[in-house]
Every structure is written in structure tokens, then in C-alpha cells.
Design a protein around this motif. Structure first.
Motif, PDB file in Angstrom:
ATOM      1  N   ALA A  12    -111.938  -8.143  38.247  1.00 26.65           N
ATOM      2  CA  ALA A  12    -112.297  -6.892  37.575  1.00 26.65           C
ATOM      3  C   ALA A  12    -113.370  -6.151  38.352  1.00 26.65           C
ATOM      4  O   ALA A  12    -113.430  -4.929  38.335  1.00 26.65           O
ATOM      5  N   PRO A  15    -112.100  -3.416  41.460  1.00 29.58           N
ATOM      6  CA  PRO A  15    -111.881  -1.983  41.194  1.00 29.58           C
ATOM      7  C   PRO A  15    -113.141  -1.236  40.798  1.00 29.58           C
ATOM      8  O   PRO A  15    -113.297  -0.061  41.139  1.00 29.58           O
ATOM      9  N   VAL A  16    -114.050  -1.925  40.095  1.00 29.39           N
ATOM     10  CA  VAL A  16    -115.291  -1.248  39.699  1.00 29.39           C
ATOM     11  C   VAL A  16    -116.082  -0.855  40.947  1.00 29.39           C
ATOM     12  O   VAL A  16    -116.584   0.267  41.064  1.00 29.39           O
ATOM     13  N   LEU A  19    -114.492   1.971  42.674  1.00 29.83           N
ATOM     14  CA  LEU A  19    -114.764   3.191  41.923  1.00 29.83           C
ATOM     15  C   LEU A  19    -116.155   3.733  42.247  1.00 29.83           C
ATOM     16  O   LEU A  19    -116.347   4.928  42.459  1.00 29.83           O
ATOM     17  N   LEU A  22    -116.104   5.307  45.593  1.00 31.47           N
ATOM     18  CA  LEU A  22    -115.427   6.606  45.492  1.00 31.47           C
ATOM     19  C   LEU A  22    -116.354   7.648  44.896  1.00 31.47           C
ATOM     20  O   LEU A  22    -116.433   8.782  45.371  1.00 31.47           O
ATOM     21  N   ALA A  23    -117.063   7.231  43.844  1.00 29.63           N
ATOM     22  CA  ALA A  23    -117.952   8.158  43.159  1.00 29.63           C
ATOM     23  C   ALA A  23    -119.040   8.640  44.106  1.00 29.63           C
ATOM     24  O   ALA A  23    -119.371   9.820  44.140  1.00 29.63           O
ATOM     25  N   ALA A  26    -117.526  11.122  46.539  1.00 31.49           N
ATOM     26  CA  ALA A  26    -117.249  12.398  45.887  1.00 31.49           C
ATOM     27  C   ALA A  26    -118.539  13.130  45.577  1.00 31.49           C
ATOM     28  O   ALA A  26    -118.604  14.352  45.629  1.00 31.49           O
ATOM     29  N   PHE A  27    -119.578  12.357  45.290  1.00 26.49           N
ATOM     30  CA  PHE A  27    -120.859  12.926  44.893  1.00 26.49           C
ATOM     31  C   PHE A  27    -121.426  13.827  45.981  1.00 26.49           C
ATOM     32  O   PHE A  27    -121.933  14.907  45.717  1.00 26.49           O
ATOM     33  N   HIS A  29    -120.052  15.722  48.063  1.00 30.24           N
ATOM     34  CA  HIS A  29    -119.460  17.056  48.168  1.00 30.24           C
ATOM     35  C   HIS A  29    -119.627  17.867  46.901  1.00 30.24           C
ATOM     36  O   HIS A  29    -119.543  19.083  46.932  1.00 30.24           O
ATOM     37  N   SER A  30    -119.809  17.181  45.800  1.00 29.44           N
ATOM     38  CA  SER A  30    -119.667  17.889  44.524  1.00 29.44           C
ATOM     39  C   SER A  30    -120.964  18.140  43.788  1.00 29.44           C
ATOM     40  O   SER A  30    -120.967  18.844  42.793  1.00 29.44           O
ATOM     41  N   ALA A  31    -122.043  17.531  44.250  1.00 34.99           N
ATOM     42  CA  ALA A  31    -123.269  17.672  43.482  1.00 34.99           C
ATOM     43  C   ALA A  31    -123.887  19.043  43.725  1.00 34.99           C
ATOM     44  O   ALA A  31    -123.940  19.524  44.852  1.00 34.99           O
TER      45      ALA A  31
END
Lengths: 128, 623
Positions: A12, A15-16, A19, A22-23, A26-27, A29-31
Motif C-alpha cells: 500500500a 502507490p502512496v 502519489l 507526483l504531487a 505537479a506542485f 508548476h501549479s503553485a
């Protein structure tokens, strides 16, 4: 049993972890930080993405639909900037008192908006 | 009239509190008291509707949201155009659920309905108290106007008539599964029978919540003019969070009692979903986050935060004192082990999704606390984080029909999956090489093709672990996936200025602009145009876009033109004009209509599952 449980937990966790990675990616570019207008002006030189909240200055709005180009001045209590937005004038723009703009400063010192956010029409009236 | 509404609201609140007290003690008279509370809540709502219909602008709420010239349908829907009316609608819907609980025969056995309604009554009492003392729809104006301010033109659409009630019905419906779990655990009953009893309630709430979310997107798409249906706005996310956990809950309840840990998972998910529905309300009312939906700050937010805390504390406390009862799995029906594992894995992915969206939504608050600065994450963040979770989740959903007892073991599943997998892979490759657009749409369409083939297979062979209702819901979700992948990856946009008689070539179509027309109404002035669309020299349809300027409003309203085909939508926005020269914003979105069509398949499947007697009492099924 305990061994089996451990295996489940390990499976388990993978994947955490993916994730979280990934976060983080993504952060980057998106913050977008919220700035006051005076703070934003200080950062004018470093062409970074900014998010500013302010009031549209009355009578400063100019819209040319043929390009389309929307120009207006954004102000808070302390400062004011000129804002340009290359998009269609939203219906509720004149209605909105407060807008949120996201974008960058151009070399000319105007704030070029990539995303213009207004209050939703289903806006609920505030409490006194 | 107004006094009648206010008095019935007081009565409803008092009766709800009394019903909580009597119900918790197991007294049968609680049912009668509860009925009084339900009827008076209904009466109060009817009074407000009556005030809207009779243009009673002495009421501040009516004056703010309605006008004499408003069509009757919108006079009714203006009820939920503002804050206090929405709360009243919520109270009403919760009352409907409470009534249904009271009428349900399986729940009346052993007086379970009394305890369930004690919990629902407590929630209703909170809403009634808010309506009475914080945000009253029955407040009077000292100086009533001749006509009201009117309903915002953007809210004058069918989408906004149905979207809020559906969403509220979904939100408040998820109170019932949790209330059921708590009502059974309260006296220390470890049979886990509530897992079966909660099925129709959870599924009903899920159906309403799904419909509420989809109709919200549909409204945004056809009304707002930017051509999107989802923007990862905090308020949208607030409705998605309980959807994730609610979806996991519906599946966990189907897992059956025999599963070890089933009761524990069911309790956790029902509590989490209920808490998240309250959280969603808190988020929209607190002003804690900025959103295009513009929250109001103020006392209501802190009250909801208090309710949220109290609820979470109650759920945790009950789980702690009844932890031994929660462990009891009880005798239950057998389910294929592979299917059970699939559902558990799916729940895990759904919870990850909920966690990721929650973290992203609350990040501004978190960063304000941690670094003293609000940091907002945009759509890019949510897309990049959720797509890699959605795709495995939907792949798993697609493989549900393969999870029969015969396909025990990973190899067994692989052996049955080769044909659907081949179809999926070919679809993905075909998409990648013909349409391009990166890996996301190719993967999404591959997943959709895989799932459609497996579900079609189980339908044709008429055997498998899934019921027809579940199959339909899954198929509908996959159709929506196709629509979402297509419309977010394959788009065109063109901004042009044209004169009458001009032809515009766009996305393989020729559009002809004939000129502008104007229309005067009592309080409005509408400018519009109708483009004719032709393809390969043949006229295939028309696109009409309008802009209306209102006499007493500074804000114009836009009617976008949508030309909808299975393959794509053409989307026209009339951006501006000088004389007969107009500026058109043309957009093309591939496969959008699949989303709406898919959603209907989902509704149909969920309705079918609800009508299926075995949702209520699942019977053992041979494969």
C-alpha cells in the motif's frame, strides 16, 4: 498473519509514495502565491507566476472585442497596477467587485493575466 | 403568511429536538413527534414558496432573489438561489429522508428507525436553529419595494433548477447510512446487519450526488460560456470528496457481511462520507478559501466547523467504545474472493484520490498556517495528481466482470483478460498514432475500450459476478471517461471578426454569418445571430448565440450556441459587435456529448440496481 499484514502495508505504501512524488512534481508548476499588489510590484522584475486579489478600479475598464483585449486597473488599499487580459470579457465582470488575477508582469510593467477569476453568480450573500 | 412559515419552523425545530430525546430512549411516540417536525418543515418551505409565487417582497429574501416579471418556474427555483433558502431546502430534503426511514419496514423491526431518526433529527435541529437565529429566510424589510432585484440571469436555466436540489439530496442522503451504523452500534449490536440495510440508502444518496455533480458541470458548460464543465474549484472539489468515499461505501456495502473487516470499513466510510458532506457545506459557507463561487465569511462558517468537529468526535468516540462490536463480521453471504479483493483495492485508490484532492484543496489554508502565505494550486496540479490514480481505478473497474470464483489467482484473471486487453491496447495505439495528443487520452481510451469489452462480454454470456444494474453503471462511467478524455484533449479554438455574408472555415466545417439581429423585451435588449453550418457543401445545422443586456442590471447574460454531434461539439460565443461586424469565439470539443449520455446510463444503472430486490437483501448467487 503479522507477516501478511506487513506485506499489505508495504504494497500500500508504494502507490502512496508514487502519489507524493507526483504531487511534488505537479506542485512546482501549479503553485501560485497570493500577493498583495504592493508585494507583487516589488517582484515585478522576476517574471514569476503571481496571483493577486484586488478591486477593479471603476472607469478604468476598456474592452476591445476585435482582438479581444481587456484592460483595467486593479487596486487594493495600498497600490494599483494596470492589468491586461487577452480574452473574452466575462458576463459578470462589471458586476464583480473583487477579482482574482493570475499571470506575470510584462517587460512594460503591465500585469499580463493568464487566468481571470470572478465571483460565481450563485454567490451567496454575506453575513453582517 | 410569513408568520405561518416562521411558526412552523419553530415548531419543526422543537419537535425535532423532542424526537431526538424520545427516539434515543426508544419511545414509540417519537415517531409521531418526528412526523410533526417533518410536516412543519414542509409547511414552512411551502410558505416561502407561496411568498415567492405571490411576489411578497416584504420578505427580504424574496425581494433579493425574485421579481414580478420572473417566470413561475424560476420563482420556485429562486427558493435556493440564496443562503437561507438553500438551508431550508436542505432541512426539507433531510425531512423526506427521515420520513422514508420511518416508513421503512425493515428499519422498524426492533425500533431501529427510532434511533436512526434521533440522529437525523439532531442534524435537522441544527439546520432549523441556523434558519431561526442565524440566517432566516423570513426576515422582513422595513420598506418593501414594488418589485424585487430579480434572479441572476445565469441562474435562470434548467440546470440551476435541478442542480442544487439533486446535490443536496445527495449530501443529506449520506447521513442515513452513518445514522444506521451508529443506531445499530449504539446498543452494542455486533451483527453488522446495518451493512445490508444501508444499501438502498447509500445507493440513493450516491445516485443523487452523482446527478448533482454532473448537472452542475452541464450547467457550467452550457451557461458560463467558457466551454468547460469542471475546473477543480474548491466548491466543486467539496462535492467530489464525499463522492469518492461514497463510491467506496456503496461497494463496501455490497461486499457483504462475511468479509473480515467489512463492518469496520463500512463504518469508517459512512462516517467519513457524512463528515465530508458537512465539510463541503462548511467550505462553501466559511470564507476559508477563495473560490469563483465566492463564499461568504461569517458566523455560519464557524458554526459548521463546530458541527463538523462534534460529528467527527462522536463518530470516533462511538467507534472506540464499540470497537469489539465493529470487529464482528457476523455470518454473511459468500462473495468471490477475487471480487472482494478488487473492491478493497478500489476503495484504497478512491481514498487516495480523496486524500489528494483534499490536500490540494486545503493547501492554501495549510500554507497559511505553515509559511504564513497562501499558496493556491491550479487545475494543473489536480490533473497531474488525479489522472494517474483515475486510470488504474477505472482499469480495475473495467476488470470487475473477470473477477469470478473460476478465475482465482492472478494468472486466471490474465487468461480471461487477454482479449479485452488486446482491444484496449489496439484502441490506445490507434488513438496515439491517428489523433496524437500525448499519452493521457490514448491511455484513457485504451482503459475505456478494455472495460467496455469486458462488460459487454459479461452481458452477452449472461454470467459473471456483476448485476445488470452494476454493469450499466460501469458502462456509463466508461462512456463518461471517453467523453472527458476526448473533450479535454482534442479541442480547437478560433477568435474571428466577421462581416455579414462572411464564411469561416473551422474544424472541417464552413460557418456562414448572415448578420446580427436585435430583439427588445420588457426589461431587456437581446442581440443575436444564427450561423449556418455546412460540411462538404451540405448544410448540417445551425448555431445560435445571443447576448442579452438587462435594463436594471449591469451584467449582461450570454446564451452560447452549441452544435452537438456524437463526434464533437461546436461551441459559439458572441464576444462583441460594432454595427454588423461581430466577434465570434468558436470552440470545438471532441466527444463532450458522451459525458452527458454516459451519465444517463449511470443513472439508469443505479435506478435498476435500486429496483433490484437483491440490493435490499442480497442473495447468494451461483455463477
Amino acid at each position: 498473519m503479522a507477516k501478511k499484514k506487513l506485506r499489505v502495508v508495504i504494497f500500500a505504501l508504494i502507490p502512496v509514495l508514487v502519489l507524493v512524488l507526483l504531487a511534488f512534481r505537479a506542485f512546482e508548476h501549479s503553485a501560485a502565491y497570493y500577493y498583495t499588489i504592493s508585494e507583487a510590484k516589488e517582484l515585478q522584475a522576476e517574471a514569476q507566476k503571481l496571483r493577486i486579489k484586488g478591486q477593479v478600479v471603476k472607469d478604468s475598464v476598456h474592452y476591445d472585442p476585435s482582438i479581444p483585449l481587456l484592460e483595467f486597473a486593479l487596486a487594493d488599499q495600498a497600490a494599483q497596477i494596470d492589468v491586461i487580459y487577452g480574452g473574452v470579457l466575462p458576463d459578470n465582470f462589471h458586476h464583480a467587485q473583487e477579482v482574482i488575477v493570475e499571470g506575470k508582469f510584462t517587460s512594460g510593467g503591465e500585469f499580463m493575466v493568464s487566468k481571470l477569476m470572478l465571483q460565481c453568480p450563485s454567490k451567496y450573500e454575506g453575513e453582517e | 403568511m410569513r408568520d405561518l412559515g416562521l411558526i412552523s419552523l419553530y415548531l419543526s425545530c422543537a419537535a425535532a429536538l423532542w424526537a431526538v430525546y424520545a427516539g434515543a430512549r426508544g419511545e414509540a411516540k417519537a415517531r409521531r413527534v418526528n412526523l410533526v417536525s417533518i410536516l412543519t418543515a414542509g409547511l414552512s418551505t411551502l410558505t416561502l414558496v407561496f411568498c415567492f409565487l405571490t411576489d411578497d417582497f416584504r420578505l427580504a429574501y424574496v425581494a433579493r432573489n425574485s421579481a414580478r416579471s420572473l417566470p413561475v418556474l424560476y420563482k420556485i427555483s429562486a427558493l435556493w438561489a440564496g443562503q437561507s433558502g438553500s438551508l431550508l431546502l436542505w432541512l426539507l430534503i433531510l425531512s423526506f429522508y427521515s420520513f422514508a426511514v420511518q416508513r421503512s419496514r425493515p428499519l422498524r423491526e426492533g425500533g431501529l428507525d427510532l434511533r436512526v431518526n434521533a440522529i437525523l433529527g439532531a442534524v435537522r435541529a441544527v439546520f432549523a436553529l441556523l434558519l431561526l437565529f442565524v440566517s432566516s429566510p423570513f426576515e422582513l424589510l422595513a420598506d418593501p419595494p414594488y418589485s424585487g432585484a430579480g434572479l441572476n440571469p445565469m441562474l435562470q436555466s434548467l440546470g440551476m433548477v435541478v442542480h442544487p436540489p439533486l446535490l443536496f439530496a445527495g449530501f443529506s442522503g449520506f447521513a442515513v447510512p452513518f445514522a444506521l451504523a451508529a443506531a445499530q452500534l449504539w446498543p452494542g449490536d455486533s451483527s453488522g446487519r446495518w451493512l445490508e440495510l444501508a444499501r438502498p440508502w447509500a445507493l440513493t444518496a450516491w445516485l443523487f450526488l452523482t446527478a448533482g455533480i454532473v448537472t452542475g458541470g452541464q450547467w457550467a458548460y452550457s451557461e458560463l460560456g467558457w466551454g468547460g464543465y469542471w475546473a477543480w474549484d474548491p466548491v466543486e472539489n467539496a462535492s467530489l470528496l464525499p463522492w469518492f468515499t461514497g463510491t467506496a461505501l456503496v461497494h463496501t456495502l455490497l461486499l457483504g457481511r462475511g468479509q473480515p473487516g467489512g463492518q469496520w470499513w463500512g463504518y469508517l466510510l459512512s462516517a467519513l462520507t457524512f463528515v465530508l458532506t458537512i465539510f463541503g457545506t462548511f467550505l462553501t459557507r466559511s470564507g476559508v478559501l477563495d473560490s469563483v463561487h465566492a463564499f461568504s465569511g461569517g458566523v455560519l462558517g464557524s458554526i459548521f466547523l463546530g458541527v463538523l468537529g462534534a460529528l467527527a468526535a462522536f463518530a470516533a468516540w462511538l467507534a472506540w467504545v464499540r470497537r469489539t462490536s465493529l470487529q464482528g463480521a457476523g455470518p454473511g453471504e459468500e462473495r468471490p474472493a477475487a471480487l472482494a479483493s478488487g473492491i478493497k483495492l478500489g476503495n484504497f485508490l478512491l481514498l487516495l484520490l480523496a486524500g489528494a484532492v483534499f490536500a490540494g484543496t486545503m493547501f492554501p489554508v495549510l500554507s497559511r498556517v505553515l509559511v504564513g502565505r497562501e499558496i493556491v494550486l491550479d487545475e494543473g496540479f489536480f490533473n497531474q495528481v488525479t489522472v494517474p490514480l483515475f486510470l488504474p481505478l477505472l482499469l480495475l473497474m473495467g476488470s470487475a466482470p473477470l473477477l469470478t470464483p473460476h478465475t482465482a489467482g492472478f494468472l486466471g484473471i490474465l487468461r480471461r483478460a487477454w482479449f479485452p486487453a488486446l482491444c484496449g491496447a489496439l484502441t490506445g495505439l490507434a488513438v496515439h498514432f491517428t489523433l496524437g495528443g500525448g499519452s493521457a487520452p490514448a491511455l484513457a481510451l485504451a482503459v475505456a475500450a478494455f472495460g467496455l469489452v469486458t462488460h459487454l462480454g459479461t452481458l452477452l454470456r449472461r454470467k459473471g459476478p456483476l448485476k445488470p444494474g452494476s454493469i450499466l453503471v460501469h458502462v456509463g462511467v466508461l462512456l463518461m471517461l471517453i467523453g472527458i478524455a476526448g473533450s479535454s484533449s482534442y479541442t480547437d479554438s478560433l477568435y474571428v471578426s466577421v462581416e455579414p455574408g462572411d464564411e469561416v472555415a473551422f474544424a472541417g466545417y464552413i460557418l456562414t454569418y448572415p448578420g446580427l439581429r436585435a430583439r427588445y423585451g420588457a426589461d431587456r435588449y437581446t442581440v443575436g445571430t444564427t450561423l449556418s453550418i455546412s460540411k462538404n457543401g451540405r448544410e448540417v445545422g445551425q448555431l445560435t448565440a445571443e447576448k442579452t443586456l438587462w435594463e436594471n442590471r449591469s451584467q449582461p447574460s450570454t446564451e452560447v450556441g452549441i452544435f452537438s454531434r456524437l463526434k464533437e461539439d461546436l461551441y459559439l460565443n458572441l464576444a462583441g459587435w460594432q454595427g454588423q461586424t461581430v466577434q465570434l469565439h468558436l470552440q470545438r470539443f471532441a466527444l463532450v456529448s458522451w459525458i452527458w449520455f454516459g451519465s444517463f446510463v449511470v443513472y439508469l444503472g443505479a435506478l435498476g440496481a435500486l429496483l433490484d430486490k437483491q440490493v435490499k437483501v442480497w442473495q447468494r448467487r451461483t455463477f
